[in-house]
Design an enzyme around this catalytic site. Structure first.
Site, mmCIF file in Angstrom:
data_model
loop_
_atom_site.group_PDB
_atom_site.id
_atom_site.type_symbol
_atom_site.label_atom_id
_atom_site.label_comp_id
_atom_site.label_asym_id
_atom_site.label_seq_id
_atom_site.Cartn_x
_atom_site.Cartn_y
_atom_site.Cartn_z
ATOM 1 N N LYS A 97 -14.383 10.645 -6.418
ATOM 2 C CA LYS A 97 -13.225 11.536 -6.300
ATOM 3 C C LYS A 97 -12.267 11.390 -7.483
ATOM 4 O O LYS A 97 -11.732 12.385 -7.967
ATOM 5 C CB LYS A 97 -12.480 11.305 -4.985
ATOM 6 C CG LYS A 97 -11.673 10.032 -4.899
ATOM 7 C CD LYS A 97 -10.863 9.973 -3.617
ATOM 8 C CE LYS A 97 -10.045 8.696 -3.541
ATOM 9 N NZ LYS A 97 -8.989 8.607 -4.552
ATOM 10 N N THR A 98 -12.055 10.156 -7.954
ATOM 11 C CA THR A 98 -11.141 9.963 -9.088
ATOM 12 C C THR A 98 -11.695 10.638 -10.337
ATOM 13 O O THR A 98 -10.965 11.285 -11.091
ATOM 14 C CB THR A 98 -10.900 8.462 -9.350
ATOM 15 O OG1 THR A 98 -10.391 7.858 -8.155
ATOM 16 C CG2 THR A 98 -9.907 8.256 -10.473
ATOM 17 N N ARG B 161 -16.963 -0.449 1.930
ATOM 18 C CA ARG B 161 -16.552 -1.278 0.779
ATOM 19 C C ARG B 161 -17.779 -1.961 0.169
ATOM 20 O O ARG B 161 -17.737 -2.424 -0.972
ATOM 21 C CB ARG B 161 -15.561 -2.376 1.196
ATOM 22 C CG ARG B 161 -14.234 -1.921 1.796
ATOM 23 C CD ARG B 161 -13.528 -0.861 1.015
ATOM 24 N NE ARG B 161 -13.881 0.462 1.516
ATOM 25 C CZ ARG B 161 -13.712 1.582 0.849
ATOM 26 N NH1 ARG B 161 -13.251 1.565 -0.385
ATOM 27 N NH2 ARG B 161 -14.047 2.752 1.365
ATOM 28 N N ASP C 198 -3.825 13.315 -4.524
ATOM 29 C CA ASP C 198 -4.898 12.372 -4.231
ATOM 30 C C ASP C 198 -4.618 11.696 -2.883
ATOM 31 O O ASP C 198 -3.464 11.613 -2.451
ATOM 32 C CB ASP C 198 -4.955 11.320 -5.344
ATOM 33 C CG ASP C 198 -6.189 10.435 -5.243
ATOM 34 O OD1 ASP C 198 -7.179 10.867 -4.613
ATOM 35 O OD2 ASP C 198 -6.163 9.316 -5.793
ATOM 36 N N GLU C 199 -5.655 11.202 -2.210
ATOM 37 C CA GLU C 199 -5.531 10.514 -0.917
ATOM 38 C C GLU C 199 -4.718 11.347 0.073
ATOM 39 O O GLU C 199 -3.807 10.850 0.749
ATOM 40 C CB GLU C 199 -4.875 9.134 -1.105
ATOM 41 C CG GLU C 199 -5.594 8.203 -2.052
ATOM 42 C CD GLU C 199 -6.887 7.633 -1.482
ATOM 43 O OE1 GLU C 199 -7.320 8.072 -0.408
ATOM 44 O OE2 GLU C 199 -7.485 6.752 -2.140
ATOM 45 N N GLN D 286 -11.188 8.393 6.361
ATOM 46 C CA GLN D 286 -10.503 7.188 5.871
ATOM 47 C C GLN D 286 -8.997 7.254 6.113
ATOM 48 O O GLN D 286 -8.211 6.602 5.424
ATOM 49 C CB GLN D 286 -10.783 6.980 4.378
ATOM 50 C CG GLN D 286 -12.247 6.683 4.071
ATOM 51 C CD GLN D 286 -12.467 6.275 2.632
ATOM 52 O OE1 GLN D 286 -12.141 5.172 2.217
ATOM 53 N NE2 GLN D 286 -13.041 7.177 1.857
#
Length: 694
Positions: free
Chosen positions: A34-35, A603, A226-227, A257
């Site tokens: 995504k980044t 993770r 973002d997020e 998330q």
């Protein structure tokens, strides 16, 4: 912008980068790049489409993320003059208020207080207000919720007065509302804002003055967030204002998330985005982080949630190793097994920094520490006291705040006897009472020669302190920061006091590091005032602790919340027992607990270990009848073997059930065809046929 950059994107990432007009939701799964997508999209807007960087705004939640995105985006742009604005929501609010706070009758010389300052202020107000004693942290949380729900002081007082029922709850609500009123009066009187105000006040100004919102919207023609799953009600409304004259809003996030409802995040923001903004939706489901076996467990787990948009992660790395479920006797055996397994991994060449142990509750780390020390495994506990919350740093910041405003009694009283000046609690109380009676600050009492009756030595100490502070205030205006620090130390002797009092050498190092950070700030912001620097530091103190990982080569031990955004080759999740993970509390959502487990699973890059025990000591009591977490069944895993979930298994005490109207609950008692169930504090006796085991 180099064409080969676009060639590194997959089909969906490329589509997201090139979709520039109108609203867009990029539903980005864990590890799906995504980044890379959002930074490439920004570079594409500037370097390929020709949008002026100044007309773009990219918002995120941490300074670290904003800086990383800016570096990555700029590295892709062939030529850029003024860089695009990438910052946190709170930094944007601070910048906005500097230029616009006068619209609500306040001066732009305000400063920002952090959560520690807020709690100190509320602790004092709690003692002064009649009624039951309430922990400052709880009062701060309630007031923060009021602000994020746009509940004014008047509304809070009215709501509290109209309550009935449990007398303690009513008394507490009335007291908190009264403290809220006094707290807001103090903030206004001292021209101070808290963290919630950095979002609430800009929204208030934009709603009152539509032309400001329109001008801002016309300026920022392309906005990215973002997020997005972490946004709250106020942030959502701010985005609506920023898009009042266009619909070019691109949000990136993952509903699976969303794990911060306890601090105001609203999952409905992302779930309803396509409808509210008539947005296009693009899913990023190719995962570049974890192997297929890890993702199968994660996908299976999260598919049990009903409140989600839906997506399935697919690994680009192959199947990898099976997920391993470890069933141990108790917490000592669990810690021993984890430590022995990690020791073998290290012996086989795995670096400790590529290993993490995650837990739902910080208290579960105690046994780990003992086992790691025995095995001589280097480890770091992430989430210890944040740098800016350390006493010595708070003291220095309080000195600087007094230099900004000598009438700031809160900061003055923190440092009036630091270093020691023999000014005790009795003297401080006299000063406070006399200032209150005279409706004055303590500094004004000094200036008007109106200090309360004090012993000559004490009075002399206080007068000398104010004279020193006045001199330092003048010094700051006429010297470089390097020179000012030297003069500050000469006159205050702060470091000398730390060194001479046998304090931990780390405290001296912390102060020196803080001065170094300030020096760097002034190198890059030569025209900024001390107030500007303090406000920047307040933002840093609130946002950067959770993502701070030791630079040493150590195993990271942390809560699952702290692990979000990180990745490790080997991940151990301990405490996977019913009641521990998921937690069994009234105000805990089972779906959010499942999302938290999903974050923990994803993770892991190469290998995932899931641990549960039959017996656990916690808060002084031992439970010898621990049940495996429901999340092991949800993941189609149990004790290392894949199993099918038996939806017709026996109803038993402790089992989780779902009712089509009452929602999720936990069985307290089974009596034939009837079961007693706790639905978030509401106890019901129901027939089994109306319940479904989950």
């Amino acid at each position: 912008m180099k064409l080969e950059i676009l060639n590194t994107l997959n089909q969906n990432q490329l589509e997201a980068v090139k979709s520039i007009d109108g609203s867009l939701l990029i539903l980005a799964g864990a590890g799906s790049g995504k980044t890379k997508t959002i930074t490439t999209r920004l570079a594409y807007l500037i370097d390929e489409i020709g949008i002026d960087p100044r007309n773009t705004l990219t918002l995120t939640f941490t300074n670290k993320a904003a800086l990383e995105m800016q570096i990555r985006a700029i590295s892709m742009i062939d030529s850029v003059g003024i860089p695009p604005l990438l910052c946190t929501f709170h930094k944007f609010g601070l910048l906005f208020l500097k230029s616009n706070i006068h619209h609500i009758g306040r001066k732009n010389s305000f400063y920002v207080i952090d959560s520690d300052d807020v709690r100190s202020m509320l602790k004092k107000l709690d003692k002064e207000t009649k009624g039951i004693e309430i922990p400052p942290k709880k009062i701060a949380s309630i007031i923060s919720n009021y602000k994020n729900s746009e509940i004014s002081v008047e509304m809070a007082l009215k709501n509290a007065d109209s309550l009935s029922g449990d007398s303690r709850f009513v008394e507490e609500s009335i007291k908190v509302a009264q403290i809220y009123k006094q707290y807001e009066e103090i903030l206004l009187d001292r021209n101070v804002v808290d963290f919630d105000d950095l979002l609430l006040l800009p929204l208030d100004i934009m709603q009152r003055h539509k032309e400001i919102a329109v001008n801002l919207s016309n300026h920022y023609q392309y906005i990215m967030v973002d997020e997005f799953q972490d946004t709250n009600k106020i942030q959502y409304k701010l985005l609506k204002q920023l898009c009042i004259s266009h619909s070019n809003l691109c949000v990136v996030g993952d509903d699976d998330q969303s794990i911060y409802s306890w601090r105001g995040a609203n999952i409905d923001n992302i779930l309803n985005f396509t409808k509210d903004f008539r947005a296009k939706e693009i899913k990023l489901e190719d995962n570049y982080r974890s192997t297929n076996n890890i993702l199968k467990a994660a996908n299976c787990l999260i598919s049990e949630n009903k409140k989600r948009l839906g997506k399935t992660l697919k690994s680009t790395l192959g199947d990898g190793e099976e997920v391993e479920v470890l069933h141990l006797r108790d917490e000592k055996e669990e810690a021993k097994k984890v430590a022995k397994t990690i020791s073998k991994l290290i012996q086989n060449g795995i670096e400790p920094k590529n290993i993490a142990v995650l837990f739902r509750l910080n208290a579960l780390s105690r046994s780990l520490e003992e086992a790691f020390n025995k095995e001589k495994i280097p480890y770091v506990l992430v989430g210890t006291i944040a740098f800016y919350e350390r006493k010595e740093i708070k003291d220095i910041i309080s000195y600087f705040r007094v230099l900004v405003d000598l009438n700031d009694d809160t900061s003055l009283l923190r440092i009036i006897n630091t270093p020691k000046r023999k000014i005790g609690k009795t003297t401080i109380q006299k000063l406070q009472t006399h200032a209150k009676d005279n409706k004055s600050s303590i500094y004004q009492l000094f200036k008007t020669n109106n200090l309360p009756p004090l012993a000559p030595k004490l009075k002399n100490e206080i007068e000398n302190l104010f004279k020193i502070l006045e001199t330092l205030q003048d010094d700051f205006e006429h010297y470089s920061f390097d020179e000012f620090v030297n003069r500050f130390e000469e006159k205050i002797g702060f470091l000398d006091d730390l060194e001479n009092s046998n304090d931990d050498i780390d405290r001296v190092s912390n102060v020196n590091e803080f001065f170094g950070l300030c020096k760097d700030y002034y190198k890059n912001n030569t025209n900024d005032s001390l107030l500007d620097a303090l406000n920047e530091l307040a933002l840093q103190s609130e946002q950067e602790n959770a993502e701070k990982i030791s630079s040493e080569n150590s195993v990271s031990c942390m809560s699952v919340h702290s692990s979000k955004g990180l990745e490790f080759d080997y991940v151990f999740i301990i405490g996977l027992e019913d009641g521990f993970f998921p937690l069994n509390k009234e105000d805990i959502s089972l779906e959010e607990e499942r999302r938290l487990a999903y974050v923990a699973f994803t993770r892991a890059k190469s290998k995932l270990y899931l641990c549960h025990v039959s017996s656990r000591l916690y808060f002084g009591g031992r439970n010898d009848n621990m049940k495996p977490s429901i999340f092991l069944k949800d993941s189609n895993l149990q004790d290392g073997n894949k199993i099918m979930v038996d939806k017709n298994e026996e109803f038993q005490k402790g089992s989780c059930v779902m009712h089509k109207i009452l929602g999720y609950g936990r069985i307290l008692e089974v009596n034939g065809e009837n079961v007693k169930v706790n639905f978030g504090g509401s106890i019901k006796v129901l027939r089994k046929s109306f319940l479904e085991l989950v």
